[in-house]
Design a protein around this motif. Structure first.
Motif, mmCIF file in Angstrom:
data_model
loop_
_atom_site.group_PDB
_atom_site.id
_atom_site.type_symbol
_atom_site.label_atom_id
_atom_site.label_comp_id
_atom_site.label_asym_id
_atom_site.label_seq_id
_atom_site.Cartn_x
_atom_site.Cartn_y
_atom_site.Cartn_z
ATOM 1 N N LEU A 1 3.578 -5.557 10.240
ATOM 2 C CA LEU A 1 5.221 -5.428 9.348
ATOM 3 C C LEU A 1 6.206 -4.934 10.197
ATOM 4 O O LEU A 1 6.199 -3.503 10.892
ATOM 5 C CB LEU A 1 5.248 -3.928 8.317
ATOM 6 N N SER A 2 7.876 -4.988 9.933
ATOM 7 C CA SER A 2 8.744 -4.843 11.248
ATOM 8 C C SER A 2 9.475 -3.569 10.725
ATOM 9 O O SER A 2 9.177 -2.562 11.242
ATOM 10 C CB SER A 2 9.291 -5.545 11.959
ATOM 11 N N SER A 3 9.110 -3.472 9.703
ATOM 12 C CA SER A 3 9.768 -1.748 8.993
ATOM 13 C C SER A 3 8.597 -1.170 7.758
ATOM 14 O O SER A 3 8.230 -2.634 6.870
ATOM 15 C CB SER A 3 11.059 -1.890 8.453
ATOM 16 N N PRO A 4 8.177 -0.102 7.529
ATOM 17 C CA PRO A 4 7.202 0.123 6.289
ATOM 18 C C PRO A 4 8.228 0.155 5.029
ATOM 19 O O PRO A 4 7.714 -0.109 3.824
ATOM 20 C CB PRO A 4 7.480 1.530 6.157
ATOM 21 N N TRP A 5 9.867 -0.641 4.901
ATOM 22 C CA TRP A 5 10.207 -0.626 3.781
ATOM 23 C C TRP A 5 10.571 -2.349 3.055
ATOM 24 O O TRP A 5 10.717 -2.788 2.443
ATOM 25 C CB TRP A 5 12.209 -0.566 4.157
ATOM 26 N N LEU A 6 9.481 -2.983 4.216
ATOM 27 C CA LEU A 6 9.397 -4.119 4.060
ATOM 28 C C LEU A 6 9.342 -4.794 2.564
ATOM 29 O O LEU A 6 9.583 -5.841 1.421
ATOM 30 C CB LEU A 6 9.323 -5.411 5.138
ATOM 31 N N PRO A 7 8.000 -4.475 2.348
ATOM 32 C CA PRO A 7 7.169 -4.046 1.407
ATOM 33 C C PRO A 7 7.647 -4.466 -0.103
ATOM 34 O O PRO A 7 7.978 -5.015 -1.325
ATOM 35 C CB PRO A 7 6.163 -3.465 1.091
ATOM 36 N N LEU A 8 8.914 -3.366 -0.026
ATOM 37 C CA LEU A 8 9.883 -3.074 -1.229
ATOM 38 C C LEU A 8 10.879 -4.003 -1.365
ATOM 39 O O LEU A 8 11.191 -4.529 -2.092
ATOM 40 C CB LEU A 8 10.777 -1.339 -0.786
ATOM 41 N N HIS A 9 11.340 -4.385 -0.046
ATOM 42 C CA HIS A 9 12.474 -5.608 -0.472
ATOM 43 C C HIS A 9 11.323 -6.871 -0.533
ATOM 44 O O HIS A 9 12.038 -7.670 -1.732
ATOM 45 C CB HIS A 9 12.987 -5.897 1.001
ATOM 46 N N LEU B 1 11.021 -6.228 -4.532
ATOM 47 C CA LEU B 1 12.444 -6.109 -5.269
ATOM 48 C C LEU B 1 12.477 -7.790 -5.436
ATOM 49 O O LEU B 1 13.135 -8.413 -6.471
ATOM 50 C CB LEU B 1 13.681 -5.680 -4.943
ATOM 51 N N GLY B 2 12.895 -9.167 -4.389
ATOM 52 C CA GLY B 2 12.846 -9.887 -4.785
ATOM 53 C C GLY B 2 12.405 -11.257 -5.430
ATOM 54 O O GLY B 2 12.136 -11.836 -6.166
ATOM 55 N N ILE B 3 10.221 -11.040 -5.705
ATOM 56 C CA ILE B 3 9.874 -11.495 -6.342
ATOM 57 C C ILE B 3 10.023 -11.199 -7.458
ATOM 58 O O ILE B 3 10.010 -11.950 -8.481
ATOM 59 C CB ILE B 3 8.427 -10.828 -5.683
ATOM 60 N N ALA B 4 10.036 -9.530 -8.154
ATOM 61 C CA ALA B 4 10.366 -9.342 -9.211
ATOM 62 C C ALA B 4 11.915 -10.059 -9.404
ATOM 63 O O ALA B 4 11.225 -10.417 -11.034
ATOM 64 C CB ALA B 4 10.520 -7.988 -9.346
ATOM 65 N N SER B 5 13.077 -10.106 -9.044
ATOM 66 C CA SER B 5 13.971 -10.662 -9.365
ATOM 67 C C SER B 5 13.653 -12.324 -9.596
ATOM 68 O O SER B 5 13.969 -13.400 -10.749
ATOM 69 C CB SER B 5 14.877 -11.047 -8.848
ATOM 70 N N PHE C 1 19.430 -9.911 -12.565
ATOM 71 C CA PHE C 1 20.942 -9.968 -11.971
ATOM 72 C C PHE C 1 20.491 -8.430 -11.162
ATOM 73 O O PHE C 1 20.941 -8.110 -10.118
ATOM 74 C CB PHE C 1 22.089 -10.431 -12.546
ATOM 75 N N VAL C 2 20.535 -6.680 -12.007
ATOM 76 C CA VAL C 2 20.481 -6.032 -11.218
ATOM 77 C C VAL C 2 19.655 -6.216 -9.883
ATOM 78 O O VAL C 2 19.321 -5.233 -8.905
ATOM 79 C CB VAL C 2 20.083 -4.957 -12.520
ATOM 80 N N VAL C 3 18.094 -7.235 -10.246
ATOM 81 C CA VAL C 3 17.251 -6.461 -9.375
ATOM 82 C C VAL C 3 17.328 -7.303 -8.189
ATOM 83 O O VAL C 3 17.260 -6.846 -6.575
ATOM 84 C CB VAL C 3 16.122 -6.956 -9.679
ATOM 85 N N ALA D 1 4.627 -20.712 -1.770
ATOM 86 C CA ALA D 1 3.311 -20.941 -2.837
ATOM 87 C C ALA D 1 3.191 -19.950 -3.842
ATOM 88 O O ALA D 1 2.943 -19.516 -4.859
ATOM 89 C CB ALA D 1 2.135 -21.993 -2.051
ATOM 90 N N SER D 2 2.521 -19.323 -2.787
ATOM 91 C CA SER D 2 2.610 -17.422 -2.594
ATOM 92 C C SER D 2 3.117 -16.663 -3.831
ATOM 93 O O SER D 2 2.969 -16.392 -4.866
ATOM 94 C CB SER D 2 2.027 -16.669 -2.032
ATOM 95 N N ALA D 3 4.752 -16.864 -3.510
ATOM 96 C CA ALA D 3 6.150 -16.500 -3.783
ATOM 97 C C ALA D 3 5.987 -16.936 -5.783
ATOM 98 O O ALA D 3 6.050 -16.477 -6.680
ATOM 99 C CB ALA D 3 7.116 -17.192 -3.957
ATOM 100 N N LEU D 4 5.448 -18.431 -5.817
ATOM 101 C CA LEU D 4 6.248 -18.779 -7.121
ATOM 102 C C LEU D 4 4.110 -18.543 -8.043
ATOM 103 O O LEU D 4 4.282 -18.522 -9.043
ATOM 104 C CB LEU D 4 5.582 -20.873 -6.893
ATOM 105 N N SER D 5 3.340 -18.250 -7.107
ATOM 106 C CA SER D 5 1.979 -17.551 -8.239
ATOM 107 C C SER D 5 2.005 -16.406 -8.363
ATOM 108 O O SER D 5 2.418 -15.525 -9.359
ATOM 109 C CB SER D 5 0.671 -17.721 -7.157
#
Length: 266
Positions: A117-125, A128-132, A180-182, A65-69
């Motif tokens: 978080l297991s990695s500081p790069w996880l928020p970026l990942h 990107l997913g939510i942006a797509s 598609f790019v994201v 639901a957070s992802a949809l929001s």
């Protein structure tokens, strides 16, 4: 089955945002365009505050639901920006009702707790997913308006979107291309940095399979449009199919895990 719900402040923010969206939907038909835009901005800000509290409040959570929001919130960003260039675009009531629904859903189903978080790069990942998600959702809305406009042209009536058919088509595929790019960047990050991001290498689970299937669908759609001039209902149906697969990749699978199976992981 007892489901977790948002905190008291989380519920207050969600209810305030939903009420603001309802006012925005009403304002779109009864007030001036500037007043309707102000009402939507207020709803958008309250919605953003609700998302921020869910991610950074006393008990941070995230789920389907957070992802949809967040997806709906990004769609509204695109709409507000787009209205500056295309003031004849009219999709306020649809987006307002959608915003009200998802912000309440995110309060009812806040998801699983966010741990270290297991990695500081996880928020970026994740970003990107939510942006797509947001870009493809915007493409779906434009495709819906395009289909309605084409139908009304056949019936010799006005377009509900208030925009020419070719303009809607051009905007639809701009959002598809950007999404598609994201999405490609998201999959590349998951493939090459899965062990760093999640503590495990890439695995072919339900999320991976649906994500790759959606990527293939969008790739075929863009190639078909570029090489063979695909357009109209066939192209729109393929867009809907790709968006549905992408929805199943995270939000759909998380809904099954969190609500139907009541399992925190997955």
């Amino acid at each position: 089955m007892i489901l977790p719900s948002a905190s008291t402040l989380g519920w207050l923010l969600a209810l305030a945002a939903a009420a603001a969206y309802v006012v925005s939907a009403i304002a779109g038909s009864r007030f001036s365009s500037s007043q309707a835009r102000v009402a939507l901005m207020v709803a958008w800000v309250m919605h953003g505050a609700s998302i921020a509290w869910g991610l950074m409040g006393d008990s941070p959570h995230f789920g389907f639901a957070s992802a949809l929001s967040m997806t709906a919130w990004l769609m509204l960003v695109a709409y507000l920006v787009e209205r500056q260039f295309f003031p004849e675009l009219h999709a306020l009531w649809v987006l307002s009702l959608l915003g009200a629904a998802v912000v309440l859903m995110s309060a009812l189903f806040p998801g699983k707790p966010l741990h270290a978080l297991s990695s500081p790069w996880l928020p970026l990942h994740l970003t990107l997913g939510i942006a797509s998600y947001g870009l493809f959702a915007a493409a779906v809305v434009h495709a819906w308006l395009m289909t309605r406009a084409e139908k009304n042209i056949r019936q010799a009536t006005d377009s509900p979107g208030g925009m020419p058919l070719l303009t809607l088509e051009r905007l639809t595929f701009r959002f598809v291309t950007a999404g598609f790019v994201v999405l490609t960047a998201t999959l590349i990050a998951g493939w090459f940095f899965g062990e760093v991001l999640y503590g495990r290498a890439w695995i072919w689970d339900h999320k991976s399979v649906f994500s790759v299937l959606s990527w293939i669908t969008f790739a075929v759609l863009l190639i078909g449009r570029s090489r063979f001039g695909w357009r109209g209902l066939s192209a729109v149906r393929m867009l809907y199919a790709g968006a549905a697969l992408l929805l199943l990749a995270y939000a759909g699978s998380r809904f099954v895990m969190e609500v139907l199976l009541a399992r925190p992981g997955g």
